[in-house]
Design a protein around this motif. Structure first.
Motif, PDB file in Angstrom:
ATOM      1  N   GLY A   1      31.131  35.152  36.611  1.00  0.00           N
ATOM      2  CA  GLY A   1      31.411  36.015  37.752  1.00  0.00           C
ATOM      3  C   GLY A   1      30.355  37.075  37.958  1.00  0.00           C
ATOM      4  O   GLY A   1      29.162  36.775  38.065  1.00  0.00           O
ATOM      5  N   ILE A   2      30.790  38.329  38.013  1.00  0.00           N
ATOM      6  CA  ILE A   2      29.846  39.424  38.265  1.00  0.00           C
ATOM      7  C   ILE A   2      28.924  39.671  37.079  1.00  0.00           C
ATOM      8  O   ILE A   2      27.883  40.316  37.227  1.00  0.00           O
ATOM      9  CB  ILE A   2      30.583  40.731  38.605  1.00  0.00           C
ATOM     10  N   PHE A   3      29.286  39.169  35.908  1.00  0.00           N
ATOM     11  CA  PHE A   3      28.551  39.508  34.694  1.00  0.00           C
ATOM     12  C   PHE A   3      27.355  38.585  34.500  1.00  0.00           C
ATOM     13  O   PHE A   3      27.318  37.737  33.593  1.00  0.00           O
ATOM     14  CB  PHE A   3      29.481  39.469  33.487  1.00  0.00           C
TER      15      PHE A   3
ATOM     16  N   GLU B   1      33.852  33.153  45.129  1.00  0.00           N
ATOM     17  CA  GLU B   1      35.134  32.690  45.644  1.00  0.00           C
ATOM     18  C   GLU B   1      36.213  33.713  45.327  1.00  0.00           C
ATOM     19  O   GLU B   1      36.347  34.155  44.188  1.00  0.00           O
ATOM     20  CB  GLU B   1      35.512  31.345  45.030  1.00  0.00           C
ATOM     21  N   ARG B   2      37.015  34.064  46.339  1.00  0.00           N
ATOM     22  CA  ARG B   2      37.981  35.142  46.191  1.00  0.00           C
ATOM     23  C   ARG B   2      39.415  34.612  46.234  1.00  0.00           C
ATOM     24  O   ARG B   2      39.675  33.491  46.656  1.00  0.00           O
ATOM     25  CB  ARG B   2      37.792  36.195  47.300  1.00  0.00           C
ATOM     26  N   PHE B   3      40.341  35.472  45.812  1.00  0.00           N
ATOM     27  CA  PHE B   3      41.753  35.127  45.868  1.00  0.00           C
ATOM     28  C   PHE B   3      42.270  35.243  47.299  1.00  0.00           C
ATOM     29  O   PHE B   3      41.850  36.119  48.061  1.00  0.00           O
ATOM     30  CB  PHE B   3      42.559  36.057  44.958  1.00  0.00           C
ATOM     31  N   ALA B   4      43.198  34.357  47.652  1.00  0.00           N
ATOM     32  CA  ALA B   4      43.764  34.373  49.006  1.00  0.00           C
ATOM     33  C   ALA B   4      44.576  35.642  49.256  1.00  0.00           C
ATOM     34  O   ALA B   4      44.619  36.155  50.374  1.00  0.00           O
ATOM     35  CB  ALA B   4      44.627  33.138  49.218  1.00  0.00           C
ATOM     36  N   LYS B   5      45.243  36.144  48.211  1.00  0.00           N
ATOM     37  CA  LYS B   5      46.014  37.380  48.330  1.00  0.00           C
ATOM     38  C   LYS B   5      45.396  38.438  47.436  1.00  0.00           C
ATOM     39  O   LYS B   5      44.980  38.125  46.318  1.00  0.00           O
ATOM     40  CB  LYS B   5      47.471  37.153  47.905  1.00  0.00           C
ATOM     41  N   PRO B   6      45.278  39.702  47.910  1.00  0.00           N
ATOM     42  CA  PRO B   6      45.775  40.204  49.188  1.00  0.00           C
ATOM     43  C   PRO B   6      44.924  39.823  50.389  1.00  0.00           C
ATOM     44  O   PRO B   6      45.366  39.961  51.518  1.00  0.00           O
ATOM     45  CB  PRO B   6      45.787  41.724  48.984  1.00  0.00           C
ATOM     46  N   GLY B   7      43.689  39.364  50.189  1.00  0.00           N
ATOM     47  CA  GLY B   7      42.887  38.838  51.290  1.00  0.00           C
ATOM     48  C   GLY B   7      42.356  39.863  52.258  1.00  0.00           C
ATOM     49  O   GLY B   7      41.899  39.497  53.355  1.00  0.00           O
ATOM     50  N   ASP B   8      42.402  41.141  51.901  1.00  0.00           N
ATOM     51  CA  ASP B   8      41.985  42.181  52.841  1.00  0.00           C
ATOM     52  C   ASP B   8      40.594  42.739  52.545  1.00  0.00           C
ATOM     53  O   ASP B   8      40.130  43.630  53.239  1.00  0.00           O
ATOM     54  CB  ASP B   8      43.012  43.321  52.850  1.00  0.00           C
ATOM     55  N   GLU B   9      39.907  42.232  51.513  1.00  0.00           N
ATOM     56  CA  GLU B   9      38.542  42.646  51.216  1.00  0.00           C
ATOM     57  C   GLU B   9      37.744  41.415  50.821  1.00  0.00           C
ATOM     58  O   GLU B   9      38.273  40.493  50.197  1.00  0.00           O
ATOM     59  CB  GLU B   9      38.520  43.708  50.111  1.00  0.00           C
TER      60      GLU B   9
ATOM     61  N   ALA C   1      41.140  36.981  32.978  1.00  0.00           N
ATOM     62  CA  ALA C   1      40.310  35.834  32.624  1.00  0.00           C
ATOM     63  C   ALA C   1      38.837  36.229  32.693  1.00  0.00           C
ATOM     64  O   ALA C   1      38.449  37.097  33.482  1.00  0.00           O
ATOM     65  CB  ALA C   1      40.581  34.680  33.576  1.00  0.00           C
ATOM     66  N   LEU C   2      38.043  35.593  31.881  1.00  0.00           N
ATOM     67  CA  LEU C   2      36.586  35.708  31.984  1.00  0.00           C
ATOM     68  C   LEU C   2      36.050  34.289  32.078  1.00  0.00           C
ATOM     69  O   LEU C   2      35.730  33.638  31.085  1.00  0.00           O
ATOM     70  CB  LEU C   2      36.015  36.442  30.772  1.00  0.00           C
ATOM     71  N   GLY C   3      36.046  33.795  33.313  1.00  0.00           N
ATOM     72  CA  GLY C   3      35.656  32.413  33.556  1.00  0.00           C
ATOM     73  C   GLY C   3      36.806  31.595  34.115  1.00  0.00           C
ATOM     74  O   GLY C   3      37.956  32.044  34.162  1.00  0.00           O
TER      75      GLY C   3
ATOM     76  N   HIS D   1      41.729  42.298  44.213  1.00  0.00           N
ATOM     77  CA  HIS D   1      40.497  42.410  44.989  1.00  0.00           C
ATOM     78  C   HIS D   1      39.375  41.954  44.063  1.00  0.00           C
ATOM     79  O   HIS D   1      38.886  42.708  43.222  1.00  0.00           O
ATOM     80  CB  HIS D   1      40.226  43.868  45.405  1.00  0.00           C
ATOM     81  N   GLY D   2      38.990  40.707  44.170  1.00  0.00           N
ATOM     82  CA  GLY D   2      37.973  40.231  43.250  1.00  0.00           C
ATOM     83  C   GLY D   2      37.768  38.737  43.361  1.00  0.00           C
ATOM     84  O   GLY D   2      38.326  38.071  44.240  1.00  0.00           O
ATOM     85  N   ILE D   3      36.973  38.211  42.453  1.00  0.00           N
ATOM     86  CA  ILE D   3      36.615  36.797  42.482  1.00  0.00           C
ATOM     87  C   ILE D   3      37.361  36.047  41.380  1.00  0.00           C
ATOM     88  O   ILE D   3      37.846  36.635  40.417  1.00  0.00           O
ATOM     89  CB  ILE D   3      35.089  36.598  42.362  1.00  0.00           C
ATOM     90  N   VAL D   4      37.444  34.726  41.547  1.00  0.00           N
ATOM     91  CA  VAL D   4      38.362  33.927  40.739  1.00  0.00           C
ATOM     92  C   VAL D   4      37.999  33.898  39.259  1.00  0.00           C
ATOM     93  O   VAL D   4      38.863  33.637  38.416  1.00  0.00           O
ATOM     94  CB  VAL D   4      38.460  32.484  41.301  1.00  0.00           C
ATOM     95  N   GLU D   5      36.744  34.158  38.918  1.00  0.00           N
ATOM     96  CA  GLU D   5      36.368  34.159  37.502  1.00  0.00           C
ATOM     97  C   GLU D   5      37.019  35.305  36.726  1.00  0.00           C
ATOM     98  O   GLU D   5      37.040  35.282  35.494  1.00  0.00           O
ATOM     99  CB  GLU D   5      34.847  34.258  37.348  1.00  0.00           C
ATOM    100  N   HIS D   6      37.527  36.300  37.451  1.00  0.00           N
ATOM    101  CA  HIS D   6      38.135  37.465  36.801  1.00  0.00           C
ATOM    102  C   HIS D   6      39.623  37.566  37.146  1.00  0.00           C
ATOM    103  O   HIS D   6      40.148  38.654  37.396  1.00  0.00           O
ATOM    104  CB  HIS D   6      37.393  38.737  37.205  1.00  0.00           C
ATOM    105  N   ARG D   7      40.301  36.443  37.113  1.00  0.00           N
ATOM    106  CA  ARG D   7      41.710  36.405  37.497  1.00  0.00           C
ATOM    107  C   ARG D   7      42.556  37.349  36.633  1.00  0.00           C
ATOM    108  O   ARG D   7      42.523  37.290  35.405  1.00  0.00           O
ATOM    109  CB  ARG D   7      42.256  34.986  37.337  1.00  0.00           C
TER     110      ARG D   7
END
Length: 379
Positions: free
Chosen positions: A93-95, A135-143, A213-215, A327-333
């Motif tokens: 992800g960001i790392f 790739e981002r989460f569908a919810k909340p989907g505002d950012e 998660a990390l990955g 608010h983030g990407i899927v690698e950091h669920r």
């Protein structure tokens, strides 16, 4: 959290010493897995209604503040620098080595009303990285370009799961706080240990208290998802942070303001790895993750430049920022029940508060600038 009465402290300490492990419900899960119990969605909806209804009553004739963490102890900007050398397993992800992101950080007192900084309390830090892609989460989907991190000034939460979270606030709002503390000794113990006094927000030992998660996960033959790395986050200061003012109700912001008018600050960003599913559970936020069993691993540093943050415009900007670990990407669920509830509850509360206050939802860019004047923290 509010101060616990001495009699309740004594009872809670006795109960905790006898039954600390027995009163900590932890599902038996393999390493790297989470489990959503039946009925959790209903509990999450009940949390949203309970907290929203209370905001309506608590701030009936005025602007709605946050349900918790209403007091801003400083909302400042910085730059999040990823270490140039990272173990390949952590390059998710960001790392990515050498990456950097503009960041906004909001420090706060966690209790549900504005209190003096000299009162013992959990402290909070909400952090929003900007210019994030993936790739981002569908919810909340505002950012679309942010990654949020949430921290407390303690290494464990006051509730294991969404049901205990609901129970705490239900009893709190209905005058039976003592009942919750006596019947939830581990939560009471964490409140006693986590409610502290500090002289500067940068001196707090920050912890995410919930796992992430990390990955990306791997699906097993039974369809269960297993995350190769499950982590908690932590922050530690890497600068000299004075705290000379202690005789004001608002000295945390005053000391931070005094430091950053001419100087700088910094925080190191760490992860703790899930080494054992019992000692480092995904579904019980009451349990601290021992640094002896899972040492801190540094991934990044946040550089905080000299700045002023006391203008009305900047304060209002920060008041209307919405934070959510989803608010983030899927690698950091975000993992675990508390985080699953946050996905819905934090969005519901943010929507309600902004709508009631006549404010518009927005996504910070990290490059906002505000005309500053030499205003005091509290006029």
């Amino acid at each position: 959290m509010r101060t616990v009465y001495p009699a309740v402290q004594a009872v809670s300490l006795i109960l905790c010493s006898w039954f600390l492990s027995a009163c900590t419900p932890t599902p038996d899960l393999p390493l790297g897995q989470e489990h959503k119990p039946e009925g959790e969605d209903k509990t999450t909806a009940a949390i949203s209604k309970l907290l929203t209804d209370n905001l309506q009553v608590q701030y009936a004739d005025t602007n709605k503040l946050r349900d918790t963490h209403p007091k801003d102890n400083g909302c400042i900007r910085g730059t999040f620098h990823i270490n140039s050398e990272l173990d390949p397993a952590f390059q998710q992800g960001i790392f990515q080595p050498g990456n950097q992101y503009p960041v906004w950080m909001r420090f706060s007192n966690s209790v549900e009303k504005i209190t003096a900084d000299g009162e013992k309390d959990f402290r909070g830090l909400a952090m929003k990285l900007t210019e994030v892609s993936g790739e981002r989460f569908a919810k909340p989907g505002d950012e679309q370009h942010t990654q949020d991190f949430l921290f407390l000034g303690h290494d464990a939460f006051f509730a294991a799961n969404p049901q205990q979270f609901f129970d705490f606030f239900f009893e709190n709002f209905h005058g039976s706080r003592t009942k919750f503390l006596i019947t939830h000794p581990r939560g009471a113990w964490n409140i006693l240990r986590g409610a502290k006094v500090y002289n500067n927000p940068l001196n707090v030992k920050w912890n995410s208290v919930t796992p992430y998660a990390l990955g990306l996960p791997v699906a097993g033959s039974d369809g269960m998802l297993t995350y190769p790395n499950v982590v908690r986050y932590a922050l530690r200061t890497c600068s000299d942070n004075p705290g000379s003012v202690t005789d004001s109700e608002h000295y945390l912001a005053m000391n931070l303001d005094k430091q950053l008018k001419t100087g700088t600050g910094c925080l190191d960003f760490y992860i703790q790895l899930q080494k054992d599913p019992h000692d480092n559970p995904t579904e019980n936020a009451l349990i601290s993750w021992s640094e002896e069993g899972s040492p801190l691993i540094k991934l990044a540093r946040i550089d905080i430049p000299a700045q002023t943050f006391t203008s009305d415009a900047q304060k209002q900007f920060c008041e209307n920022i919405s934070f959510n670990p989803w608010h983030g990407i899927v690698e950091h669920r975000p993992l675990g029940g508390i985080n699953r509830a946050r996905q819905i509850v934090m969005k519901d509360l943010s929507d309600f508060r902004l709508q009631q206050n006549g404010a518009q939802r927005f996504e910070p860019t990290g490059h906002e600038a505000f005309e500053q004047s030499d205003l005091p923290i509290i006029e």
